[in-house]
Design an enzyme around this catalytic site. Structure first.
Site, PDB file in Angstrom:
ATOM      1  N   TYR A 167      18.331   6.818 -21.806  1.00 14.68           N
ATOM      2  CA  TYR A 167      19.289   6.405 -20.781  1.00 14.68           C
ATOM      3  C   TYR A 167      20.636   6.318 -21.479  1.00 14.68           C
ATOM      4  CZ  TYR A 167      15.458   5.093 -17.627  1.00 14.68           C
ATOM      5  OH  TYR A 167      14.367   5.112 -16.790  1.00 14.68           O
ATOM      6  N   PRO A 207      17.420   5.176  -8.379  1.00 16.75           N
ATOM      7  CA  PRO A 207      16.294   5.485  -9.278  1.00 16.75           C
ATOM      8  C   PRO A 207      16.469   5.002 -10.722  1.00 16.75           C
ATOM      9  CG  PRO A 207      17.531   7.478  -8.741  1.00 16.75           C
ATOM     10  CD  PRO A 207      18.120   6.384  -7.927  1.00 16.75           C
ATOM     11  N   TYR A 263      11.527  -3.634 -16.511  1.00 12.22           N
ATOM     12  CA  TYR A 263      11.229  -2.197 -16.448  1.00 12.22           C
ATOM     13  C   TYR A 263       9.719  -1.961 -16.340  1.00 12.22           C
ATOM     14  CZ  TYR A 263      11.973   2.785 -17.573  1.00 12.22           C
ATOM     15  OH  TYR A 263      12.032   4.156 -17.536  1.00 12.22           O
ATOM     16  N   HIS A 317       4.112   5.535 -22.139  1.00 12.78           N
ATOM     17  CA  HIS A 317       5.358   5.341 -22.891  1.00 12.78           C
ATOM     18  C   HIS A 317       5.535   3.869 -23.221  1.00 12.78           C
ATOM     19  CE1 HIS A 317       7.556   9.252 -22.751  1.00 12.78           C
ATOM     20  NE2 HIS A 317       6.539   9.492 -21.949  1.00 12.78           N
ATOM     21  N   LYS A 353      11.972   1.934  -9.970  1.00 21.15           N
ATOM     22  CA  LYS A 353      11.209   0.895  -9.281  1.00 21.15           C
ATOM     23  C   LYS A 353      10.634   1.320  -7.917  1.00 21.15           C
ATOM     24  CE  LYS A 353      10.919  -2.602 -11.913  1.00 21.15           C
ATOM     25  NZ  LYS A 353      10.069  -1.812 -12.790  1.00 21.15           N
TER      26      LYS A 353
HETATM   27  C1  LIG Z   1      14.920  11.531  -7.891  1.00 22.65           C
HETATM   28  C2  LIG Z   1      14.104  10.330  -7.657  1.00 22.65           C
HETATM   29  C3  LIG Z   1      13.510   9.732  -8.747  1.00 22.65           C
HETATM   30  C4  LIG Z   1      12.726   8.625  -8.566  1.00 22.65           C
HETATM   31  N1  LIG Z   1      12.139   8.061  -9.650  1.00 22.65           N
HETATM   32  C5  LIG Z   1      11.318   6.998  -9.494  1.00 22.65           C
HETATM   33  C6  LIG Z   1      10.574   6.469 -10.590  1.00 22.65           C
HETATM   34  O1  LIG Z   1      10.659   6.950 -11.717  1.00 22.65           O
HETATM   35  N2  LIG Z   1       9.738   5.422 -10.355  1.00 22.65           N
HETATM   36  C7  LIG Z   1       9.597   4.909  -9.097  1.00 22.65           C
HETATM   37  O2  LIG Z   1       8.818   3.948  -8.936  1.00 22.65           O
HETATM   38  N3  LIG Z   1      10.264   5.405  -8.025  1.00 22.65           N
HETATM   39  C8  LIG Z   1      11.109   6.440  -8.185  1.00 22.65           C
HETATM   40  N4  LIG Z   1      11.738   7.002  -7.083  1.00 22.65           N
HETATM   41  C9  LIG Z   1      11.501   6.456  -5.735  1.00 22.65           C
HETATM   42  C10 LIG Z   1      10.191   6.966  -5.085  1.00 22.65           C
HETATM   43  O3  LIG Z   1      10.167   8.365  -5.049  1.00 22.65           O
HETATM   44  C11 LIG Z   1      10.052   6.386  -3.687  1.00 22.65           C
HETATM   45  O4  LIG Z   1      10.268   5.003  -3.758  1.00 22.65           O
HETATM   46  C12 LIG Z   1       8.657   6.663  -3.085  1.00 22.65           C
HETATM   47  O5  LIG Z   1       8.580   7.996  -2.641  1.00 22.65           O
HETATM   48  C13 LIG Z   1       8.350   5.735  -1.905  1.00 22.65           C
HETATM   49  O6  LIG Z   1       7.121   6.100  -1.318  1.00 22.65           O
HETATM   50  P1  LIG Z   1       6.895   5.952   0.243  1.00 22.65           P
HETATM   51  O7  LIG Z   1       5.484   6.362   0.489  1.00 22.65           O
HETATM   52  O8  LIG Z   1       7.357   4.624   0.681  1.00 22.65           O
HETATM   53  O9  LIG Z   1       7.916   6.969   0.923  1.00 22.65           O
HETATM   54  P2  LIG Z   1       7.915   8.572   0.908  1.00 22.65           P
HETATM   55  O10 LIG Z   1       7.385   9.090  -0.373  1.00 22.65           O
HETATM   56  O11 LIG Z   1       9.277   8.985   1.316  1.00 22.65           O
HETATM   57  O12 LIG Z   1       6.871   8.955   2.039  1.00 22.65           O
HETATM   58  C14 LIG Z   1       7.158   8.778   3.412  1.00 22.65           C
HETATM   59  C15 LIG Z   1       6.439   9.850   4.212  1.00 22.65           C
HETATM   60  O13 LIG Z   1       6.616   9.606   5.618  1.00 22.65           O
HETATM   61  C16 LIG Z   1       6.759  10.848   6.283  1.00 22.65           C
HETATM   62  N5  LIG Z   1       7.430  10.628   7.571  1.00 22.65           N
HETATM   63  C17 LIG Z   1       8.745  10.313   7.768  1.00 22.65           C
HETATM   64  N6  LIG Z   1       8.998  10.165   9.101  1.00 22.65           N
HETATM   65  C18 LIG Z   1       7.827  10.406   9.748  1.00 22.65           C
HETATM   66  C19 LIG Z   1       7.444  10.428  11.131  1.00 22.65           C
HETATM   67  N7  LIG Z   1       8.309  10.140  12.118  1.00 22.65           N
HETATM   68  N8  LIG Z   1       6.155  10.729  11.443  1.00 22.65           N
HETATM   69  C20 LIG Z   1       5.248  10.995  10.457  1.00 22.65           C
HETATM   70  N9  LIG Z   1       5.566  11.006   9.135  1.00 22.65           N
HETATM   71  C21 LIG Z   1       6.826  10.701   8.783  1.00 22.65           C
HETATM   72  C22 LIG Z   1       7.548  11.695   5.296  1.00 22.65           C
HETATM   73  O14 LIG Z   1       7.358  13.088   5.527  1.00 22.65           O
HETATM   74  C23 LIG Z   1       7.005  11.236   3.945  1.00 22.65           C
HETATM   75  O15 LIG Z   1       5.970  12.079   3.451  1.00 22.65           O
HETATM   76  C24 LIG Z   1      12.538   8.097  -7.249  1.00 22.65           C
HETATM   77  C25 LIG Z   1      13.139   8.709  -6.145  1.00 22.65           C
HETATM   78  C26 LIG Z   1      13.927   9.807  -6.331  1.00 22.65           C
HETATM   79  C27 LIG Z   1      14.568  10.463  -5.143  1.00 22.65           C
END
Ligand SMILES: Cc1cc2nc3c(=O)[nH]c(=O)nc-3n(C[C@H](O)[C@H](O)[C@H](O)COP(=O)(O)OP(=O)(O)OC[C@H]3O[C@@H](n4cnc5c(N)ncnc54)[C@H](O)[C@@H]3O)c2cc1C
Length: 398
Positions: free
Chosen positions: A208, A300, A392, A79, A304
């Protein structure tokens, strides 16, 4: 008599197998640094959790340059802009023209599937269905954590370094002593009502929309499945919303003199997403390091979160690579400060986008008009549009 926990020795023990944990594990393994990932959920559940969708080009490069060989280039949708809609009018921002950059729409669950497949292909040690319940000795050079697998067998991971990649409700984060940690947070008086619908795209770019009825985001998943959100009360109950009511609400928020209307279809997923801004400082203590949502969450609106998680991974991977190849912990010592510089820029951008585009239910009329003045300022100035486009599409990685 209870059986002693089985000991697993490794260099880096990673708690959480989301995108941040798996990406770090993949990069470490490519550099020959042994690691174990422990993830509490199963593969299928994570594969079916719909979240982020917008990847900065640097996040895409981290996947492709490191040989994940996923489908981001073949199935991702590039995009080159967004449409800011307010006062019922569209204001397209062309990212290529403004800052010579693009983003890629590729769902987070697909990123997870690709990363998990790459770890399996490379014989990575990723254990699903295993919850970490205890962290020990993080202030020593031999930190440890404990988990129990799906069969009830207890394990203790002995590592040189532990990484908390366990998401916004991070268990790892909570184990840092009160004396060293500081939390910064903002809660918002609204949430997002999100839907997935089987419908064609309503517009070539994401919309948006700021409207007197509240914010709406018209996003996409594919040619046939679309993702849309509208601002709602954090306590909203999805069962109170029929398909007709949802389409009426969404259409109200994008309506304008140009007669724009959404292309509708059956809705197969409805969810309410609360959101907040949060930062933990520092992002490390002793030999434990936090990456991704475990250390910070953003609303969101600025897309980011996942991108920040990957940026943390890059900084921490380089520090770990240096540590294990030279024995020097200089870069590890600088991880938190370096990662936080980008985190605060992203916090600022996400907060700015959120406050400019949303109208709280009890908004002071002055503030609602002020936000429109701000949108007008941004879209009527090339500098304003460049600021938004640069933020962005993402600042260069450190
Ligand atoms: C609706 C929505 C839209 C979004 N849109 C965007 C977007 O367009 N662009 C963008 O960059 N970001 C976006 N985000 C944010 C993005 O989804 C998160 O920032 C991203 O998932 C972060 O990744 P992570 O691996 O840090 O955490 P997570 O994806 O949350 O992964 C953490 C993992 O740790 C595991 N865990 C937790 N506790 C334990 C434990 N005690 N023992 C073992 N495992 C454990 C969980 O099960 C999980 O699988 C959005 C979020 C939402 C909710």
């Amino acid at each position: 008599m209870a059986q002693a926990a089985r000991i697993l020795k490794t260099k880096v023990g990673i708690i959480g197998g989301g995108p941040a944990g798996l990406m770090l594990s993949h990069l470490l393994s490519k550099s020959g640094i042994e690691n174990i990932v422990v993830e509490m959920r199963d593969h299928e559940t994570i594969s079916n959790t719909h979240r982020a969708g917008i990847l900065e080009s640097q996040a895409v490069s981290m996947l492709t340059d490191s040989g994940v060989e996923g489908r981001v280039l073949t199935h991702g949708d590039e995009h080159a802009g967004i449409d800011l809609r307010f006062n019922g009018e569209s204001h397209p921002l062309d990212f290529r023209d403004l800052v010579d950059a693009t983003v890629t729409l590729y769902a987070q669950n697909e990123v997870f599937v690709d990363l998990a497949a790459a770890r399996a292909r490379d014989n990575g040690d990723v254990r699903f269905n295993c919850e970490v319940t205890e962290i020990l000795d993080m202030e020593t050079s031999t930190p440890k954590f404990r988990f129990t697998d799906a069969e009830g067998v207890e394990f203790e991971v002995h590592a040189d370094v532990i990484v908390g990649a366990d998401g916004s409700r991070s268990f790892a984060r909570r184990q840092m002593p009160d004396s060293v940690k500081q939390d910064f947070k903002v809660t918002y008086p609204f949430a997002w009502f999100g839907i997935l619908t089987e419908a064609p795209k309503s517009s070539p770019e994401l919309i948006y929309a700021n409207s007197p009825h509240g914010f709406a985001l018209i996003s996409q998943r594919s040619e046939t499945v679309q993702r849309m959100y509208f601002q709602c009360d954090p306590n909203e109950n999805v069962d109170n919303w029929s398909e007709d009511r949802i389409w009426t609400e969404l259409n109200k928020r994008v309506a304008g003199p140009d007669g724009f209307e959404l292309k509708t279809g059956p809705i197969f997923d409805k969810t309410v997403l609360g959101f907040r801004s949060f930062v933990r400082q520092p992002l490390s203590h002793g030999r434990m390091f936090l990456i991704g949502d475990a250390g910070h969450t953003v609303p969101p609106t600025g897309a980011k979160g996942l991108n920040l998680a990957f940026a943390d991974v890059k900084v921490l991977f380089e520090a770990l690579d240096s540590f294990f190849s030279t024995g020097s912990d200089k870069l590890l010592g600088g991880y938190s400060d370096l990662a936080l510089k980008r985190v605060w820029k992203a916090q600022n951008f996400s907060y700015w986008m959120t406050s400019m585009l949303h109208t709280p239910v009890d908004a002071d009329p002055f503030m609602a008009q002020r936000a429109l003045g701000e949108l007008d300022t941004v879209t009527s100035s090339r500098y304003g549009m460049q600021y938004l486009a640069e933020s962005y599409t993402g600042w260069p990685h450190s």
